[in-house]
Write a protein that holds these residues in place. Structure first.
Motif, PDB file in Angstrom:
ATOM      1  N   GLU A 245      15.327  34.364 -28.569  1.00  0.00           N
ATOM      2  CA  GLU A 245      15.533  35.187 -27.270  1.00  0.00           C
ATOM      3  C   GLU A 245      16.952  35.436 -27.001  1.00  0.00           C
ATOM      4  N   VAL A 246      17.467  36.337 -26.229  1.00  0.00           N
ATOM      5  CA  VAL A 246      18.917  36.557 -25.859  1.00  0.00           C
ATOM      6  C   VAL A 246      18.869  36.783 -24.398  1.00  0.00           C
ATOM      7  N   THR A 247      19.469  36.196 -23.488  1.00  0.00           N
ATOM      8  CA  THR A 247      19.586  36.609 -22.169  1.00  0.00           C
ATOM      9  C   THR A 247      21.058  36.893 -21.665  1.00  0.00           C
ATOM     10  N   GLU A 248      22.063  36.469 -22.685  1.00  0.00           N
ATOM     11  CA  GLU A 248      23.512  36.731 -22.364  1.00  0.00           C
ATOM     12  C   GLU A 248      24.024  37.193 -23.626  1.00  0.00           C
ATOM     13  N   LEU A 249      24.480  38.559 -23.400  1.00  0.00           N
ATOM     14  CA  LEU A 249      24.807  39.325 -24.555  1.00  0.00           C
ATOM     15  C   LEU A 249      26.401  38.783 -25.209  1.00  0.00           C
ATOM     16  N   GLU A 250      27.323  38.637 -24.435  1.00  0.00           N
ATOM     17  CA  GLU A 250      28.451  38.199 -24.799  1.00  0.00           C
ATOM     18  C   GLU A 250      28.737  36.932 -25.380  1.00  0.00           C
ATOM     19  N   THR A 251      27.790  36.017 -24.961  1.00  0.00           N
ATOM     20  CA  THR A 251      28.012  34.604 -25.358  1.00  0.00           C
ATOM     21  C   THR A 251      27.103  34.256 -26.444  1.00  0.00           C
ATOM     22  N   GLN A 252      25.769  34.797 -26.578  1.00  0.00           N
ATOM     23  CA  GLN A 252      24.873  34.435 -27.701  1.00  0.00           C
ATOM     24  C   GLN A 252      25.083  35.001 -28.932  1.00  0.00           C
ATOM     25  N   PHE A 253      26.054  36.035 -29.000  1.00  0.00           N
ATOM     26  CA  PHE A 253      26.236  37.079 -30.095  1.00  0.00           C
ATOM     27  C   PHE A 253      27.441  36.346 -30.726  1.00  0.00           C
ATOM     28  N   ALA A 254      28.450  35.647 -30.005  1.00  0.00           N
ATOM     29  CA  ALA A 254      29.653  35.499 -30.227  1.00  0.00           C
ATOM     30  C   ALA A 254      29.629  34.660 -31.652  1.00  0.00           C
ATOM     31  N   ASP A 255      28.936  33.950 -31.879  1.00  0.00           N
ATOM     32  CA  ASP A 255      28.967  33.010 -33.078  1.00  0.00           C
ATOM     33  C   ASP A 255      28.528  33.679 -34.444  1.00  0.00           C
ATOM     34  N   GLY A 256      28.032  34.987 -34.352  1.00  0.00           N
ATOM     35  CA  GLY A 256      27.597  35.798 -35.447  1.00  0.00           C
ATOM     36  C   GLY A 256      26.274  35.631 -36.179  1.00  0.00           C
ATOM     37  N   VAL A 257      25.543  34.516 -35.592  1.00  0.00           N
ATOM     38  CA  VAL A 257      24.430  34.004 -36.039  1.00  0.00           C
ATOM     39  C   VAL A 257      23.151  35.054 -35.872  1.00  0.00           C
ATOM     40  N   TYR A 258      23.239  35.292 -34.461  1.00  0.00           N
ATOM     41  CA  TYR A 258      22.059  36.472 -34.052  1.00  0.00           C
ATOM     42  C   TYR A 258      22.326  38.013 -34.808  1.00  0.00           C
ATOM     43  N   LEU A 259      23.486  37.984 -34.901  1.00  0.00           N
ATOM     44  CA  LEU A 259      24.165  39.326 -35.536  1.00  0.00           C
ATOM     45  C   LEU A 259      23.323  39.548 -36.987  1.00  0.00           C
ATOM     46  N   VAL A 260      23.808  38.510 -37.572  1.00  0.00           N
ATOM     47  CA  VAL A 260      23.278  38.473 -39.139  1.00  0.00           C
ATOM     48  C   VAL A 260      21.805  38.259 -38.889  1.00  0.00           C
ATOM     49  N   LEU A 261      21.143  37.458 -38.219  1.00  0.00           N
ATOM     50  CA  LEU A 261      19.647  37.644 -38.438  1.00  0.00           C
ATOM     51  C   LEU A 261      18.956  38.963 -37.995  1.00  0.00           C
ATOM     52  N   LEU A 262      19.616  39.317 -36.919  1.00  0.00           N
ATOM     53  CA  LEU A 262      19.267  40.761 -36.614  1.00  0.00           C
ATOM     54  C   LEU A 262      19.330  41.843 -37.606  1.00  0.00           C
ATOM     55  N   MET A 263      20.510  41.868 -38.242  1.00  0.00           N
ATOM     56  CA  MET A 263      20.342  42.905 -39.330  1.00  0.00           C
ATOM     57  C   MET A 263      19.409  42.780 -40.469  1.00  0.00           C
ATOM     58  N   GLY A 264      19.094  41.322 -40.761  1.00  0.00           N
ATOM     59  CA  GLY A 264      17.990  41.004 -41.757  1.00  0.00           C
ATOM     60  C   GLY A 264      16.684  41.517 -41.241  1.00  0.00           C
ATOM     61  N   LEU A 265      16.390  41.482 -40.038  1.00  0.00           N
ATOM     62  CA  LEU A 265      15.195  42.056 -39.290  1.00  0.00           C
ATOM     63  C   LEU A 265      15.123  43.653 -39.281  1.00  0.00           C
ATOM     64  N   LEU A 266      16.151  44.068 -39.045  1.00  0.00           N
ATOM     65  CA  LEU A 266      16.477  45.608 -38.977  1.00  0.00           C
ATOM     66  C   LEU A 266      16.229  46.380 -40.284  1.00  0.00           C
ATOM     67  N   GLU A 267      16.661  45.683 -41.296  1.00  0.00           N
ATOM     68  CA  GLU A 267      16.600  46.306 -42.353  1.00  0.00           C
ATOM     69  C   GLU A 267      15.476  45.873 -43.382  1.00  0.00           C
ATOM     70  N   ASP A 268      14.744  44.807 -42.637  1.00  0.00           N
ATOM     71  CA  ASP A 268      13.694  44.003 -43.423  1.00  0.00           C
ATOM     72  C   ASP A 268      14.074  43.433 -44.871  1.00  0.00           C
TER      73      ASP A 268
END
Length: 365
Positions: A275-298
């Motif tokens: 779960e994300v509550t702070e956009l600027e801090t929780q996406f800063a290390d790139g981990v959630y971005l990578v995982l999110l792309m996998g979820l979006l593209e299945d």
């Protein structure tokens, strides 16, 4: 009484010897003594010009700042500008960047004007950034040799910047004269040109005291000099977009946009119990971005392709860059942000990336 007279009578000759000793250092001539008085008068005149009613702040003048030729000028930062938090941040960011670039050279810069004026550090910095080797002497002691080295280094800088329309705001004399404004202009230009993985504070300006000599008299004035603008303008990559307008003219709507994006990303990240509550801090290390792309593209993203627990700036940049590659593979346009900006907690850059995803995948079940 007699002892007092005996003690007081020889006082004048020693003082004369002291004066002669002092004049001896200046050349021992009456002309030199006259010149020293003129120098003193000029320095006093310079200080009076700086401290006149039209110049509200006093400035510590070096002797060379008042010894001007006709129509010559000197520039120095108003002390009040040096206390500005944004100015201090700019100086610190640039010092840290230079030290990071030159860490393998075992060079440590502590004070820009004292460590960069002779061209030695600037030579190493440019060689490291541009991957070149300058034909200059390694060690230069004399002022002439230092200025020759500076001239070569600054010519190489200008050869790099000229094709991109940069107008230099520095000179050999200014850099060698330890003019901090000129040194900052130079470093900001280099950091921008080489896309340094740093975040320069935006809209940094300084008050500069300008001392000019006209008709034998010194005149002072204050001018405002801009050191940085916006990140987008300095990088010269992108046109302004809706997020620029949002930040500049509709900050009240910013929270609405952030809530919409948080709802969107959590809809998918919740599948992994994240779960994300702070956009600027929780996406800063790139981990959630990578995982999110996998979820979006299945698809499952192999863990060896990114750092699940990054502990350095470079590892975080790698993750965000990898996420950008996944976005391109998914048919998205190249993000209007740099990976370094996302890692540096630049909210506007992070919002641009996430909004790009939101636009394509918002109707996805």
């Amino acid at each position: 009484m007699s002892s007092v007279l005996l003690r007081s009578s020889p006082l004048r000759p020693p003082r004369m010897k002291k004066e002669e000793s002092f004049l001896g250092k200046l050349g021992g001539t009456l002309a030199r003594k006259k010149k020293s008085r003129e120098v003193s008068d000029l320095q006093e005149e310079g200080k009076n010009a700086i401290n006149s009613p039209m110049s509200p702040a006093s400035v510590d003048l070096h002797p060379e700042d008042t010894l001007l030729e006709e129509n010559e000028e000197r520039r120095m930062i108003d002390p009040t500008s040096k206390d500005d938090p944004k100015f201090k941040e700019l100086v610190k960011v640039l010092i840290d960047w230079v030290n990071d670039v030159l860490v393998e050279e075992r060079i440590i810069v502590k004070q820009l004007e004292e460590d960069l004026y002779d061209g030695q550090v600037l030579q190493k910095l440019l060689e490291k950034l541009a991957g070149c080797k300058l034909n200059v002497a390694e060690v230069t002691q004399s002022e002439i040799a230092q200025k020759q080295k500076l001239h070569t280094v600054l010519e190489a800088v200008q050869d790099l910047l000229r094709p991109h329309g940069w107008a230099p705001q520095w000179t050999v004399d200014a850099i060698h004269g330890k003019n901090l404004v000129a040194i900052l202009h130079l470093l900001v230009s280099l950091a921008t040109h080489f896309r340094a993985p740093i975040r320069l504070p935006e809209h940094v300006s300084v008050q500069v005291v300008v001392v000019r000599k006209r008709e034998g008299l010194l005149h002072s004035s204050h001018v405002t000099e801009e050191l940085t603008t916006t990140t987008e303008a300095m990088m010269g990559r992108f046109e302004r977009d809706a997020f620029d307008t949002l930040f500049d003219h509709a900050p009240d709507k910013l929270n609405v946009v952030k809530k919409s994006l948080i709802t969107f990303v959590n809809k998918h990240l919740n599948k992994l119990n994240l779960e994300v509550t702070e956009l600027e801090t929780q996406f800063a290390d790139g981990v959630y971005l990578v995982l999110l792309m996998g979820l979006l593209e299945d698809y499952f993203v192999p863990l060896h392709n990114f750092y699940l627990t990054p502990d350095s700036f470079d590892q975080k940049v790698h993750n965000v860059s990898f996420a950008f590659e996944l976005m391109l593979d998914g048919g998205l346009k190249k993000p209007k942000a740099r990976p370094e900006d996302v890692v540096n907690l630049d909210l506007k850059s992070t919002l641009r990336v996430l909004y790009n995803l939101f636009t394509k995948y918002k109707n996805m079940e």
